[in-house]
Design an enzyme around this catalytic site. Structure first.
Site, short mmCIF file in Angstrom:
data_model
loop_
_atom_site.label_atom_id
_atom_site.label_comp_id
_atom_site.label_asym_id
_atom_site.label_seq_id
_atom_site.Cartn_x
_atom_site.Cartn_y
_atom_site.Cartn_z
N GLU A 1 2.58 3.35 6.87
CA GLU A 1 3.91 4.00 6.90
C GLU A 1 3.98 4.88 8.14
O GLU A 1 3.02 5.59 8.44
CB GLU A 1 4.11 4.88 5.66
CG GLU A 1 3.89 4.19 4.34
CD GLU A 1 5.00 3.22 4.00
OE1 GLU A 1 6.17 3.57 4.21
OE2 GLU A 1 4.68 2.11 3.52
N GLY B 1 2.75 -6.53 -1.75
CA GLY B 1 3.37 -6.29 -0.44
C GLY B 1 3.08 -7.43 0.51
O GLY B 1 2.65 -8.52 0.10
N SER B 2 3.27 -7.15 1.80
CA SER B 2 2.94 -8.19 2.77
C SER B 2 1.59 -7.90 3.43
O SER B 2 1.00 -8.79 4.03
CB SER B 2 4.04 -8.32 3.82
OG SER B 2 4.32 -7.06 4.38
N ASP C 1 0.82 -1.21 0.00
CA ASP C 1 0.00 0.00 0.00
C ASP C 1 0.86 1.27 0.00
O ASP C 1 0.38 2.34 -0.37
CB ASP C 1 -0.93 -0.02 1.22
CG ASP C 1 -1.94 -1.17 1.10
OD1 ASP C 1 -2.69 -1.19 0.12
OD2 ASP C 1 -1.93 -2.06 1.96
N1 LIG Z 1 13.23 0.23 -5.50
C1 LIG Z 1 12.91 0.57 -4.25
N2 LIG Z 1 13.78 0.38 -3.25
C2 LIG Z 1 13.48 0.71 -1.99
N3 LIG Z 1 12.30 1.25 -1.61
C3 LIG Z 1 11.40 1.47 -2.56
C4 LIG Z 1 11.65 1.14 -3.93
N4 LIG Z 1 10.55 1.44 -4.65
C5 LIG Z 1 9.67 1.95 -3.77
N5 LIG Z 1 10.17 1.97 -2.53
C6 LIG Z 1 9.53 2.39 -1.27
O1 LIG Z 1 9.19 1.25 -0.49
C7 LIG Z 1 8.19 1.64 0.45
C8 LIG Z 1 7.32 0.45 0.79
O2 LIG Z 1 6.62 0.06 -0.32
P1 LIG Z 1 5.26 -0.75 -0.26
O3 LIG Z 1 4.44 -0.40 0.94
O4 LIG Z 1 4.61 -0.56 -1.55
O5 LIG Z 1 5.73 -2.22 -0.10
P2 LIG Z 1 5.86 -3.03 1.22
O6 LIG Z 1 6.38 -2.19 2.32
O7 LIG Z 1 6.63 -4.25 0.89
O8 LIG Z 1 4.36 -3.42 1.50
P3 LIG Z 1 3.79 -3.88 2.88
O9 LIG Z 1 3.73 -2.63 3.71
O10 LIG Z 1 2.45 -4.43 2.56
O11 LIG Z 1 4.73 -4.90 3.41
C9 LIG Z 1 7.46 2.79 -0.20
O12 LIG Z 1 7.58 3.90 0.66
C10 LIG Z 1 8.23 3.05 -1.48
O13 LIG Z 1 8.48 4.40 -1.69
#
Ligand SMILES: Nc1ncnc2c1ncn2[C@@H]1O[C@H](COP(=O)(O)OP(=O)(O)OP(=O)(O)O)[C@@H](O)[C@H]1O
Length: 552
Positions: free
Chosen positions: A531, A249-250, A219
């Site tokens: 976040e 994501g997770s 998200d």
């Molecule tokens: N290539 C990248 N490397 C590191 N961070 C990135 C990259 N692309 C995007 N981000 C950042 O990673 C953060 C987390 O992304 P996102 O929430 O979509 O995935 P996630 O944390 O794996 O999901 P979840 O919260 O469900 O686990 C976002 O703030 C995004 O800006």
């Protein structure tokens, strides 16, 4: 002659659109197996023609069809042509109970005559008819107003390769790319390289090139995209770009919510990805509420999902290190946090939503729904004015935030966003809340959770009554004094959305339009859409249906 194609009955043609087709084709792999195939406006019916006269009939609904293509194989000696239709009907799972969409390909060989070109043209005629009919047959709920993504559409797919278990790119190439190809949706793939990459990109890009922005990630990436759109000079138009979320994501809360809004049985993991991919290719668009959140530093951010403080925020942040286990990370985090259950001091106040009536429940579905509708459609509910000069002395508001610890943030501070819709329900954060707000008497909380969609994660159905554009903030809080066992029971019930019905005396649920939270505990965490944001006083108000979401 391998098959016998009957011409469509002229009485069944309207405005040049063929309403029914009938043909007999052979199996693509076994020329001895023949099928009679008929196409109507809503279904493709296939009947096996066997020598024993035993006939099996299978009906595929075009509402489940993503597309159809015609082609010829390389073999020069083969005069036949082929067409393949791609269906995603609900089917019973092999292993576990319940139903989920599963891909079914139906491929037929057309060998009408010895001329390969004529056969190919016939296959193309069938493929076109199936494609066009399936575009007209989109599964939709009758209580929701939709419009459709323009066709043929062009989409930008943003993939965060680091999201979830780091497999988002494989999920794209393995599952989503084939679906987009089947549905003839041209796309441009953008692999995000760093935090705020997507935000900067959508802030600058020429949006007229895109009919939808697709986010394959958690998200967090959608949060960036929404805030990037609302930082543009042309934010009113930009925020109406249809957005699609694909779970990578997770947590995948919005993806789980979108799936839930279709009233389909719950699914997780790859089945959820397939469901969201299906909705993307069908291209039905609904409205999406956004919530503007004001932070202590005067920063304003836009949220589509949730704001959490206390237990939920702590679990979200602490379970980051278990992300490799996927959605299970929240369960692991919950169990660990329960062991060291904390109480947080703070003040909570809110503007209650008007009492529920059938009229206001259907308001959202009667709103203008299209690219030109007004972005600030909640104005009909804005019945309080910004009371900057309120003298409400009942509320001992913390004006001084100097005792509030600022913890490390995952989100980098962004310039203060002056764009976006005005927040007419909110007083200045340094002023008391308006008089007609409800101030919660308690000061000791285990958690405060404001939900803007139904799901907090794939398996956390936190706001069962929420809809994408209901115009409500679903505010839940748990008062101090709850036992560990009761809290665990609450979260276990949340998996199926039953937590509000178990009669927990410490849990309070309110539907509100705006709220303010002022933490008094010097340390803690606040998360917005999963976040972490700066810790301190926050307030928020909902903007009904200002964004656009590909849903179904
Ligand atoms: N290539 C990248 N490397 C590191 N961070 C990135 C990259 N692309 C995007 N981000 C950042 O990673 C953060 C987390 O992304 P996102 O929430 O979509 O995935 P996630 O944390 O794996 O999901 P979840 O919260 O469900 O686990 C976002 O703030 C995004 O800006």
């Amino acid at each position: 002659m391998d098959n016998d194609m009957a011409e469509p009955d002229p009485s069944r043609q309207r405005n040049g659109v063929v309403e029914g087709l009938y043909g007999e084709f052979t199996d693509s792999l076994n020329s001895k197996v023949r099928y009679s195939v008929s196409l109507t406006e809503s279904a493709l019916t296939i009947q096996k023609i066997s020598s024993s006269l035993e006939q099996d009939e299978v009906v595929f609904h075009l509402a489940d069809c993503l597309g159809c293509r015609a082609y010829k194989v390389e073999d020069e000696a083969d005069v036949g042509a082929f067409f393949t239709a791609y269906f995603y009907p609900f089917k019973r799972r092999w292993i576990s109970t319940g139903m989920a969409r599963q891909k079914v390909e139906q491929c037929f060989r057309v060998a009408l005559v010895q001329d390969p070109l004529t056969n190919l043209q016939e296959a193309e005629r069938w493929a076109r008819a199936i494609r066009e009919a399936s575009i007209r047959q989109i599964p939709r709920r009758h209580d929701v107003k939709y419009y459709e993504v323009r066709r043929p559409c062009r989409v930008m797919v943003l993939v965060n390769p680091q999201s979830g278990r780091g497999q988002a790119l494989q999920l794209f190439s393995g599952q989503i790319e084939p679906m987009l190809t089947e549905a003839s949706v041209p796309y441009t793939l953008v692999i995000t390289e760093h935090q705020n990459h997507a935000r900067e990109l959508v802030r600058e890009t020429d949006l007229s090139q895109w009919d939808a922005l697709v986010i394959l990630s958690g998200d967090g990436l959608l949060f960036e995209v929404l805030n990037g759109l609302l930082e543009r000079e042309d934010w009113e138009e930009a925020i109406q770009t249809p957005l699609s979320i694909l779970p990578g994501g997770s947590g995948n809360a919005l993806a789980a919510s979108v799936h839930h809004y279709t009233k389909s049985p719950p699914v997780w993991g790859k089945e959820l990805l397939l469901s969201c991919g299906f909705l993307l290719c069908k291209g039905l668009v609904t409205q999406l509420d956004l919530v503007s959140v004001h932070l202590a530093s005067s920063q304003r951010i836009f949220s589509f999902l949730s704001l959490a403080w206390g237990f939920v925020a702590d679990v979200d942040i602490e379970s980051e290190k278990y992300r490799l286990v996927g959605p299970m990370r929240f369960l692991v985090g919950t169990l660990m946090r329960l062991a060291s259950l904390k109480v947080y001091q703070g003040r909570l106040a809110y503007l209650p939503a008007p009492p529920f009536t059938p009229q206001n429940s259907s308001l959202c579905s009667s709103l203008p729904c299209g690219p030109n509708s007004s972005p600030n459609q909640n104005s009909r509910h804005n019945h309080i004015t910004n009371s900057n000069h309120s003298t409400n002395s009942n509320h001992n508001i913390a004006h001084n935030s100097s005792n509030i610890a600022i913890t490390t943030m995952r989100t980098e501070p962004q310039p203060v966003n002056q764009k976006g819709p005005p927040d007419s329900l909110l007083a200045d954060l340094e002023q008391p809340v308006p008089d007609h707000w409800t101030v919660v008497n308690e000061q000791d909380f285990v958690l405060v959770l404001a939900m803007f969609q139904s799901h907090l994660a794939e398996d956390l159905f936190a706001a069962p009554g929420a809809a994408a554009d209901d115009g409500f903030i679903h505010l839940l809080y748990v008062r101090a004094g709850i036992s560990r066992l009761a809290l665990l029971t609450l979260f276990m019930a949340m998996e199926k959305g039953g937590h509000l019905a178990i009669g927990c005396p410490h849990l309070v649920y309110e539907r509100v339009k705006a709220f303010r939270l002022e933490p008094l505990s010097p340390e803690g965490a606040i998360t917005v859409d999963g976040e972490m944001v700066e810790y301190g006083p926050v307030q928020a108000q909902v903007h009904e249906g200002i964004a656009r979401l590909i849903s179904g």
